[in-house]
Design a protein around this motif. Sequence first.
Motif, PDB file in Angstrom:
ATOM      1  N   LYS A  15       1.799 -21.960 -11.739  1.00 42.77           N
ATOM      2  CA  LYS A  15       0.355 -21.611 -11.708  1.00 42.77           C
ATOM      3  C   LYS A  15      -0.264 -21.286 -12.973  1.00 42.77           C
ATOM      4  CE  LYS A  15      -2.563 -18.362  -9.091  1.00 42.77           C
ATOM      5  NZ  LYS A  15      -2.412 -17.409  -8.227  1.00 42.77           N
ATOM      6  N   VAL A  16       0.631 -20.713 -14.011  1.00 43.05           N
ATOM      7  CA  VAL A  16      -0.008 -20.475 -15.259  1.00 43.05           C
ATOM      8  C   VAL A  16      -0.201 -21.847 -16.079  1.00 43.05           C
ATOM      9  CG1 VAL A  16       0.568 -18.947 -17.512  1.00 43.05           C
ATOM     10  CG2 VAL A  16       1.127 -18.225 -15.227  1.00 43.05           C
ATOM     11  N   VAL A  17       0.844 -22.607 -15.870  1.00 43.38           N
ATOM     12  CA  VAL A  17       0.599 -23.777 -16.721  1.00 43.38           C
ATOM     13  C   VAL A  17      -0.678 -24.726 -16.311  1.00 43.38           C
ATOM     14  CG1 VAL A  17       1.354 -26.268 -17.061  1.00 43.38           C
ATOM     15  CG2 VAL A  17       3.232 -24.237 -17.235  1.00 43.38           C
ATOM     16  N   ALA A  18      -0.890 -24.529 -14.917  1.00 47.64           N
ATOM     17  CA  ALA A  18      -2.260 -25.110 -14.292  1.00 47.64           C
ATOM     18  C   ALA A  18      -3.295 -24.553 -14.871  1.00 47.64           C
ATOM     19  CB  ALA A  18      -2.281 -25.238 -12.804  1.00 47.64           C
ATOM     20  N   GLN A  22      -6.132 -26.732 -17.301  1.00 49.92           N
ATOM     21  CA  GLN A  22      -7.471 -26.822 -16.837  1.00 49.92           C
ATOM     22  C   GLN A  22      -8.205 -26.684 -18.109  1.00 49.92           C
ATOM     23  OE1 GLN A  22      -8.829 -28.165 -13.519  1.00 49.92           O
ATOM     24  NE2 GLN A  22     -10.225 -28.403 -15.292  1.00 49.92           N
ATOM     25  N   ARG A  23      -7.985 -25.554 -18.796  1.00 51.88           N
ATOM     26  CA  ARG A  23      -8.823 -24.781 -19.876  1.00 51.88           C
ATOM     27  C   ARG A  23      -8.802 -26.268 -20.987  1.00 51.88           C
ATOM     28  NH1 ARG A  23      -7.534 -18.701 -20.227  1.00 51.88           N
ATOM     29  NH2 ARG A  23      -8.583 -17.861 -18.408  1.00 51.88           N
ATOM     30  N   VAL A  24      -7.656 -26.537 -21.340  1.00 53.05           N
ATOM     31  CA  VAL A  24      -7.291 -27.736 -22.147  1.00 53.05           C
ATOM     32  C   VAL A  24      -8.227 -28.904 -21.889  1.00 53.05           C
ATOM     33  CG1 VAL A  24      -5.560 -29.182 -23.307  1.00 53.05           C
ATOM     34  CG2 VAL A  24      -5.269 -26.426 -23.015  1.00 53.05           C
ATOM     35  N   LEU A  25      -8.075 -29.311 -20.887  1.00 52.86           N
ATOM     36  CA  LEU A  25      -8.490 -30.564 -20.227  1.00 52.86           C
ATOM     37  C   LEU A  25     -10.361 -30.421 -20.369  1.00 52.86           C
ATOM     38  CD1 LEU A  25      -6.561 -31.718 -17.323  1.00 52.86           C
ATOM     39  CD2 LEU A  25      -6.326 -32.543 -19.988  1.00 52.86           C
ATOM     40  N   ILE A  72      -2.067 -35.087 -19.245  1.00 50.87           N
ATOM     41  CA  ILE A  72      -1.044 -33.624 -19.341  1.00 50.87           C
ATOM     42  C   ILE A  72       0.330 -34.565 -19.025  1.00 50.87           C
ATOM     43  CG2 ILE A  72      -0.154 -31.805 -18.036  1.00 50.87           C
ATOM     44  CD1 ILE A  72      -2.799 -31.536 -17.097  1.00 50.87           C
ATOM     45  N   LEU A  73       0.913 -34.695 -20.106  1.00 55.01           N
ATOM     46  CA  LEU A  73       2.504 -35.184 -20.105  1.00 55.01           C
ATOM     47  C   LEU A  73       3.736 -34.103 -20.150  1.00 55.01           C
ATOM     48  CD1 LEU A  73       3.910 -37.873 -20.532  1.00 55.01           C
ATOM     49  CD2 LEU A  73       3.938 -37.492 -23.020  1.00 55.01           C
ATOM     50  N   LEU A  74       4.389 -34.302 -19.446  1.00 51.45           N
ATOM     51  CA  LEU A  74       5.571 -33.443 -19.206  1.00 51.45           C
ATOM     52  C   LEU A  74       6.917 -33.927 -20.036  1.00 51.45           C
ATOM     53  CD1 LEU A  74       3.890 -33.139 -16.240  1.00 51.45           C
ATOM     54  CD2 LEU A  74       5.500 -31.416 -16.170  1.00 51.45           C
ATOM     55  N   SER A  75       7.549 -33.347 -20.647  1.00 53.11           N
ATOM     56  CA  SER A  75       8.674 -33.703 -21.439  1.00 53.11           C
ATOM     57  C   SER A  75       9.662 -32.611 -21.709  1.00 53.11           C
ATOM     58  CB  SER A  75       8.176 -34.246 -22.713  1.00 53.11           C
ATOM     59  OG  SER A  75       9.381 -34.973 -23.559  1.00 53.11           O
ATOM     60  N   SER A  85      -2.941 -32.296 -28.370  1.00 51.19           N
ATOM     61  CA  SER A  85      -3.132 -31.388 -29.502  1.00 51.19           C
ATOM     62  C   SER A  85      -2.788 -30.038 -29.104  1.00 51.19           C
ATOM     63  CB  SER A  85      -4.596 -31.308 -29.621  1.00 51.19           C
ATOM     64  OG  SER A  85      -5.198 -31.005 -28.460  1.00 51.19           O
ATOM     65  N   HIS A  86      -2.394 -29.879 -27.956  1.00 48.52           N
ATOM     66  CA  HIS A  86      -1.907 -28.658 -27.422  1.00 48.52           C
ATOM     67  C   HIS A  86      -0.330 -28.714 -26.645  1.00 48.52           C
ATOM     68  CE1 HIS A  86      -6.158 -27.977 -27.965  1.00 48.52           C
ATOM     69  NE2 HIS A  86      -5.990 -26.596 -27.620  1.00 48.52           N
TER      70      HIS A  86
END
Length: 143
Positions: A15-18, A22-25, A72-75, A85-86
């Motif tokens: 939930k925190v990642v989402a 959203q703010r980053v995007l 959004i890339l997960l790695s 950039s984030h």
Amino acid sequence: MKVDFWQLSRDPVEKVVALIAQRVLDSGERLLVVSDSHEQREAISQGLWRAGPDSFLANGDASGPQPEAQPILLSEVPEPANKASHVIYADGNYREADGFDRTFLLFDDGTVEQARATWRSLDGAEIERAFFRQDGGKWVKVA
């Protein structure tokens, strides 16, 4: 560079990642989310797809097709194939990495000592640090 420390208490990591994603995007940037745990990355991916009642946050895994096209890339490693950039370190494990404007370290009770050590290790570095925690349901900057 900025490093934000986010202490998880009430809300789960996905939930925190989402919220951050959203703010980053919304700012027109791209995001990399890093976790050593495949299961955690899967939970985060599902949380991003179900981020809101009328929306979703498109994402993909770095090992999947066209990682460079993912907003959004997960790695499991801090290598931004999507030119992010984030970066969010969702597993509480800070990693040294160049090229990011802003880093988010999410930590909980199990990784709080590690986060404190990371905070201290950044003393004297040319890095702007901030510390956030939840107050009720709202995120508040406390340092």
